[in-house]
Design a protein around this motif. Structure first.
Motif, PDB file in Angstrom:
ATOM      1  N   ALA A 125       0.898  -1.289   0.009  1.00 35.94           N
ATOM      2  CA  ALA A 125      -0.084   0.022  -0.128  1.00 35.94           C
ATOM      3  C   ALA A 125       0.871   1.300   0.117  1.00 35.94           C
ATOM      4  CB  ALA A 125      -1.130  -0.052   1.179  1.00 35.94           C
ATOM      5  N   PHE A 126       1.960   1.269   0.643  1.00 37.36           N
ATOM      6  CA  PHE A 126       2.780   2.473   1.060  1.00 37.36           C
ATOM      7  C   PHE A 126       3.401   2.845  -0.603  1.00 37.36           C
ATOM      8  CE2 PHE A 126       7.084   4.118   1.481  1.00 37.36           C
ATOM      9  CZ  PHE A 126       6.980   5.273   2.000  1.00 37.36           C
ATOM     10  N   VAL A 127       3.882   1.592  -1.277  1.00 43.12           N
ATOM     11  CA  VAL A 127       4.696   1.815  -2.426  1.00 43.12           C
ATOM     12  C   VAL A 127       3.567   2.378  -3.389  1.00 43.12           C
ATOM     13  CG1 VAL A 127       5.727   0.454  -4.195  1.00 43.12           C
ATOM     14  CG2 VAL A 127       6.466   0.149  -1.709  1.00 43.12           C
ATOM     15  N   ALA A 128       2.526   1.575  -3.368  1.00 41.50           N
ATOM     16  CA  ALA A 128       1.485   1.956  -4.542  1.00 41.50           C
ATOM     17  C   ALA A 128       1.146   3.572  -4.457  1.00 41.50           C
ATOM     18  CB  ALA A 128       0.308   0.964  -4.359  1.00 41.50           C
ATOM     19  N   VAL A 129       0.660   4.057  -3.071  1.00 47.43           N
ATOM     20  CA  VAL A 129       0.469   5.340  -2.794  1.00 47.43           C
ATOM     21  C   VAL A 129       1.677   6.325  -3.143  1.00 47.43           C
ATOM     22  CG1 VAL A 129      -0.340   7.194  -1.119  1.00 47.43           C
ATOM     23  CG2 VAL A 129      -1.465   4.901  -1.312  1.00 47.43           C
ATOM     24  N   THR A 130       3.073   5.903  -2.779  1.00 46.08           N
ATOM     25  CA  THR A 130       4.121   6.708  -3.278  1.00 46.08           C
ATOM     26  C   THR A 130       4.311   7.012  -4.769  1.00 46.08           C
ATOM     27  OG1 THR A 130       4.904   5.868  -0.939  1.00 46.08           O
ATOM     28  CG2 THR A 130       6.416   7.012  -2.728  1.00 46.08           C
ATOM     29  N   VAL A 131       4.049   5.725  -5.375  1.00 49.14           N
ATOM     30  CA  VAL A 131       4.333   5.909  -6.734  1.00 49.14           C
ATOM     31  C   VAL A 131       3.271   6.648  -7.429  1.00 49.14           C
ATOM     32  CG1 VAL A 131       4.046   4.309  -8.736  1.00 49.14           C
ATOM     33  CG2 VAL A 131       5.717   3.666  -7.003  1.00 49.14           C
ATOM     34  N   MET A 132       1.902   6.461  -7.058  1.00 48.02           N
ATOM     35  CA  MET A 132       0.745   7.265  -7.779  1.00 48.02           C
ATOM     36  C   MET A 132       1.054   8.870  -7.443  1.00 48.02           C
ATOM     37  SD  MET A 132      -2.948   8.318  -6.619  1.00 48.02           S
ATOM     38  CE  MET A 132      -2.312   8.311  -5.015  1.00 48.02           C
ATOM     39  N   VAL A 133       1.660   9.136  -6.060  1.00 43.02           N
ATOM     40  CA  VAL A 133       1.643  10.624  -5.765  1.00 43.02           C
ATOM     41  C   VAL A 133       2.966  11.104  -6.723  1.00 43.02           C
ATOM     42  CG1 VAL A 133       2.651  12.130  -4.061  1.00 43.02           C
ATOM     43  CG2 VAL A 133       0.964  10.447  -3.680  1.00 43.02           C
ATOM     44  N   GLY A 134       3.963  10.276  -6.801  1.00 45.40           N
ATOM     45  CA  GLY A 134       5.063  10.788  -7.647  1.00 45.40           C
ATOM     46  C   GLY A 134       4.717  10.885  -9.132  1.00 45.40           C
ATOM     47  N   ASN A 170      -5.608   2.698   0.460  1.00 50.22           N
ATOM     48  CA  ASN A 170      -5.519   2.177   1.950  1.00 50.22           C
ATOM     49  C   ASN A 170      -6.576   1.223   2.236  1.00 50.22           C
ATOM     50  OD1 ASN A 170      -2.896   3.198   2.320  1.00 50.22           O
ATOM     51  ND2 ASN A 170      -3.575   5.116   3.260  1.00 50.22           N
ATOM     52  N   GLY A 171      -7.765   1.804   1.708  1.00 50.90           N
ATOM     53  CA  GLY A 171      -9.106   0.845   2.219  1.00 50.90           C
ATOM     54  C   GLY A 171      -8.795  -0.616   1.569  1.00 50.90           C
ATOM     55  N   VAL A 172      -8.504  -0.724   0.251  1.00 53.84           N
ATOM     56  CA  VAL A 172      -8.366  -1.774  -0.598  1.00 53.84           C
ATOM     57  C   VAL A 172      -7.490  -2.746   0.078  1.00 53.84           C
ATOM     58  CG1 VAL A 172      -7.837  -2.775  -2.762  1.00 53.84           C
ATOM     59  CG2 VAL A 172      -9.389  -0.828  -2.606  1.00 53.84           C
ATOM     60  N   PHE A 173      -6.180  -2.222   0.592  1.00 51.48           N
ATOM     61  CA  PHE A 173      -5.106  -2.929   1.201  1.00 51.48           C
ATOM     62  C   PHE A 173      -5.546  -3.227   2.824  1.00 51.48           C
ATOM     63  CE2 PHE A 173      -2.683  -1.265  -2.484  1.00 51.48           C
ATOM     64  CZ  PHE A 173      -2.423  -2.694  -3.048  1.00 51.48           C
TER      65      PHE A 173
END
Length: 115
Positions: free
Chosen positions: A38-47, A106-109
C-alpha cells in the motif's frame, strides 16, 4: 526441514509448522506485505501525479499536448499564461484526487484497520 523464518525473526504467525509452502505464502507472507504494498502504491501514484521536470526538459509537453502532465499543466496555467486562479484550482483538484485515490488504496489494502 526448512527453518520457520517467521519465528527466527521474532514474528508471531499462529500457523502450524506443518503447513505447505503455498498455504503459508498466501496466509502469512502476503498479509504481512499488505502495508508495504500500500505504501509503495500510494507513493508511486503521488510521484506520478507530480512529474514535472522530465516532460518539460525533454518535450515541453509536445507534440501537441501528448506528454503534458498534471503538474506541468498547473505550472503552465499559473506561470506561463498568468492565470494564477486557474492554476491554483487545478492544484487543489489534483490534491483532492490524489488524496481520495490514496485513501481508497489504503482501504483496498486494509491498512490501518485492526482485526
Amino acid at each position: 526441514m526448512m527453518p520457520n523464518w517467521y519465528n527466527v525473526y521474532g514474528l508471531q504467525t499462529n500457523v502450524p509448522e506443518q503447513t505447505g509452502r503455498v498455504h503459508s505464502f498466501f496466509n502469512v507472507t502476503l498479509p504481512m506485505l499488505k502495508p508495504v504494498t500500500a505504501f509503495v502504491a500510494v507513493t508511486v501514484m503521488v510521484g506520478t501525479a507530480q512529474i514535472l521536470k522530465e516532460p518539460m526538459l525533454l518535450t515541453k509537453g509536445g507534440p501537441g499536448e501528448a506528454t503534458l502532465s498534471v503538474a506541468m499543466f498547473i505550472y503552465r496555467e499559473a506561470f506561463t499564461r498568468q492565470q494564477l486562479g486557474y492554476g491554483a484550482a487545478a492544484g487543489v483538484v489534483m490534491f483532492v484526487l490524489v488524496f481520495v485515490i490514496g485513501r481508497a488504496a489504503n482501504g483496498v489494502f486494509g491498512v490501518g484497520r485492526e482485526k
